[in-house]
Scaffold this motif. Structure first.
Motif: not given
Length: 188
Positions: A45-47, A60, A62-63, A65, A138-139, A142-143
């Motif tokens: 996933l990107s921002a 997931l 997340t950027d 990486w 985020t971890s 995923g957001r």
């Protein structure tokens, strides 16, 4: 591409959520629908990825990486599949069984929701280190953290209660004002 991959066997598929030729989310759903035993799927996933876009992924990423975050995402996605890594991790008297999504507390199983399990495991793996709300969200979700949301706080309270993360049990899970949370292992 999904048709070609449907006949191949591999352990892990890592893809961007917004791939140039084929959307990773669409590919993930197609493979799950066509294969009896699909590979573990890591969604990158990107921002700018929508909040719930990675719901069907096993893990997931997340950027930005890093090698360590890629390795961790693969380990999380393949947990319990016999692909690599131990299905159990022990932290003091707590044993995390990733295959069953449960924790053994002094030998007694404690069932957690998937998010509570991921949150507790994140805290254990980072004991002694303050984690920001954004980093945790985020971890695990995923957001990033959404201001005003109490989701994280409610989950932390449940993890603290269910796993008895209290000083008399050798743990302290505390909030770090204006930042996030920190789990500390206390000396006996």
């Amino acid at each position: 591409m999904a048709e070609a991959l449907a006949h191949e066997h591999f352990d892990v598929l890592m893809m961007r959520w917004d791939g140039q030729d084929l959307c990773g989310v669409a590919l993930m759903h197609r493979l799950r629908g066509r294969q009896a035993n699909p590979p573990a799927m890591v969604l990158m996933l990107s921002a700018d990825a929508p909040g719930a876009i990675g719901e069907g992924a096993d893990a997931l990423l997340t950027d930005p990486w890093s090698d360590a975050s890629i390795e961790q995402a693969i380990a999380d996605a393949t947990a319990g599949r016999g692909v690599q890594g131990a299905a159990r991790e022990q932290f003091g008297k707590l044993i995390f069984d990733r295959a069953a999504c449960q924790v053994l507390v002094r030998g007694h199983p404690v069932l957690l929701t998937a998010k509570e399990f991921a949150l507790a495991l994140l805290f254990m793996r980072n004991a002694g280190q303050a984690l920001s709300r954004d980093q945790i969200m985020t971890s695990v979700w995923g957001r990033g953290d959404q201001p005003g949301s109490r989701t994280l706080d409610a989950h932390v309270a449940q993890v603290r209660k269910r796993l008895a993360l209290r000083p008399d049990q050798g743990w302290r899970l505390s909030s770090v004002y204006g930042f996030g949370y920190r789990l500390d292992k206390l000396e006996a």
